[in-house]
Every structure is written in structure tokens, then in C-alpha cells.
Design a protein around this motif. Structure first.
Motif, PDB file in Angstrom:
ATOM      1  N   TYR A  79       0.834  -1.200   0.000  1.00  0.00           N
ATOM      2  CA  TYR A  79       0.000   0.000   0.000  1.00  0.00           C
ATOM      3  C   TYR A  79       0.869   1.251   0.000  1.00  0.00           C
ATOM      4  O   TYR A  79       1.972   1.258   0.538  1.00  0.00           O
ATOM      5  N   ARG A  80       0.317   2.292  -0.592  1.00  0.00           N
ATOM      6  CA  ARG A  80       0.908   3.627  -0.547  1.00  0.00           C
ATOM      7  C   ARG A  80      -0.205   4.620  -0.267  1.00  0.00           C
ATOM      8  O   ARG A  80      -1.381   4.293  -0.390  1.00  0.00           O
ATOM      9  N   PRO A 108      10.406  12.498   6.488  1.00  0.00           N
ATOM     10  CA  PRO A 108      11.552  12.079   5.680  1.00  0.00           C
ATOM     11  C   PRO A 108      11.656  10.567   5.495  1.00  0.00           C
ATOM     12  O   PRO A 108      12.327  10.099   4.577  1.00  0.00           O
ATOM     13  N   GLU A 109      10.994   9.792   6.335  1.00  0.00           N
ATOM     14  CA  GLU A 109      11.053   8.337   6.196  1.00  0.00           C
ATOM     15  C   GLU A 109      10.172   7.826   5.063  1.00  0.00           C
ATOM     16  O   GLU A 109      10.279   6.663   4.665  1.00  0.00           O
ATOM     17  N   LEU A 110       9.302   8.689   4.506  1.00  0.00           N
ATOM     18  CA  LEU A 110       8.428   8.302   3.394  1.00  0.00           C
ATOM     19  C   LEU A 110       9.039   8.744   2.078  1.00  0.00           C
ATOM     20  O   LEU A 110       9.457   9.894   1.929  1.00  0.00           O
ATOM     21  N   GLY A 126       5.324   6.610   0.493  1.00  0.00           N
ATOM     22  CA  GLY A 126       5.464   5.479   1.397  1.00  0.00           C
ATOM     23  C   GLY A 126       5.508   4.133   0.699  1.00  0.00           C
ATOM     24  O   GLY A 126       5.170   4.003  -0.477  1.00  0.00           O
ATOM     25  N   ASP A 127       5.954   3.150   1.445  1.00  0.00           N
ATOM     26  CA  ASP A 127       5.971   1.742   1.046  1.00  0.00           C
ATOM     27  C   ASP A 127       5.505   0.954   2.263  1.00  0.00           C
ATOM     28  O   ASP A 127       6.305   0.657   3.145  1.00  0.00           O
ATOM     29  N   PHE A 128       4.226   0.640   2.314  1.00  0.00           N
ATOM     30  CA  PHE A 128       3.646  -0.018   3.478  1.00  0.00           C
ATOM     31  C   PHE A 128       3.253  -1.445   3.127  1.00  0.00           C
ATOM     32  O   PHE A 128       2.577  -1.682   2.120  1.00  0.00           O
ATOM     33  N   ILE A 155       5.097  -2.083  -3.977  1.00  0.00           N
ATOM     34  CA  ILE A 155       6.010  -1.324  -3.115  1.00  0.00           C
ATOM     35  C   ILE A 155       7.425  -1.866  -3.251  1.00  0.00           C
ATOM     36  O   ILE A 155       7.626  -2.945  -3.818  1.00  0.00           O
ATOM     37  N   ILE A 156       8.361  -1.116  -2.728  1.00  0.00           N
ATOM     38  CA  ILE A 156       9.771  -1.516  -2.762  1.00  0.00           C
ATOM     39  C   ILE A 156      10.253  -1.719  -1.347  1.00  0.00           C
ATOM     40  O   ILE A 156      10.080  -0.856  -0.494  1.00  0.00           O
TER      41      ILE A 156
END
Length: 159
Positions: A79-80, A108-110, A126-128, A155-156
């Protein structure tokens, strides 16, 4: 006599070749009449440029700098958060990039992903791995983009 001279030449060549110049050393060398190059970078990047294979533990990697992740990237279903959705015009591309930059400045973590899928520009962040993780950030991200929604996406993940 000829063998002695040949052996001496080979010995000198072997000594000179045993310490090959690295790429960064080549760039930093000075020559009369030419400019100079000054490299200011993380020492790990210098090692990579010069051909060294290094592994970085996940706790060493900065959370906000995805370019420093060394290792394999893995693509997974996840998910993003979609923070922008616009038309196909250039101004919408710029808006998507601007909103993505605002979100990554606050979080910054996204990581921000601006894509074009005809006829719309989109910005996802994001990469959830799970919807629950994405929903945790959704309320925070809505302060910046009121139209933000959670979407399924590839996602990555870095190993």
C-alpha cells in the motif's frame, strides 16, 4: 645480460601495477594547467565507486536517504498513500512533485513517487506492507493533503 634487464623491467612493472590508482584518486590528482576536482562524499560511496563490495546493516542506513541502501530491492504488493491526483497538464506534474516534496519534508522516512498514467499525474508516498501501517500515517499526511487516500500498489523493500 638480456634476461637480467628483462627481469628488472618486469619487477619494476609489477611493483608499479601492484598499487593501481583508484578512480577517485585519478579525479583528485592535480596537473599543471588544469582544474582540480574536490570530492566531498560519504566514504562508503567512495568505496562503491572504486569497486569495493560493501554491505550496510539496516540500522546504519539513514531512514530518509534511499540512495544509500546497498543490496537488493524487492518489489512486493502493498500500500501507498495517494496525496495528489491531477490531469495530464504540466502544471499538474509540478503540483504532484510539490505535494510529494512537502510530504517528504514533513516525513523524511516516506519516499515520494510521482507517476503519469494517462491521463493523470499522481503522487504516492510510502511503502507499506499492510493497510494498517498506511492508515497510521494517513491521518498525519492528511494535514498536508486533505484528499489523501490509501491505495493498493507495488512497493519496494530493501533487503
Amino acid at each position: 645480460m638480456k634476461r637480467t634487464i628483462l627481469a628488472g623491467i618486469l619487477l619494476v612493472a609489477a611493483v608499479l601495477c601492484s598499487r593501481a590508482q583508484t578512480f577517485t584518486e585519478y579525479l583528485e590528482q592535480t596537473s599543471a594547467g588544469q582544474g582540480t576536482v574536490t570530492l566531498t562524499q560519504d566514504p562508503r560511496l567512495t568505496e562503491i565507486v572504486n569497486g569495493a563490495d560493501i554491505e550496510m546493516a539496516s540500522d546504519e542506513a539513514p531512514k530518509n536517504d534511499f540512495s544509500m541502501h546497498i543490496g537488493k530491492r524487492q518489489r512486493l504488493k502493498g500500500y501507498r498513500i495517494q496525496v495528489y491526483w491531477g490531469s495530464s497538464q504540466r502544471v499538474d506534474q509540478q503540483k504532484a512533485q510539490r505535494v510529494g516534496a512537502q510530504v517528504t519534508a514533513s516525513f523524511p522516512e516516506l519516499r515520494s513517487y510521482v507517476t503519469f498514467s494517462a491521463p493523470h499525474w499522481r503522487c504516492h508516498v510510502g511503502d507499506f506492507a499492510t493497510r494498517e501501517e498506511a492508515n497510521e500515517y494517513l491521518s498525519k499526511v492528511k494535514r498536508i493533503s486533505r484528499d489523501a487516500i490509501v491505495v493498493r500498489s507495488e512497493i519496494i523493500q530493501f533487503k
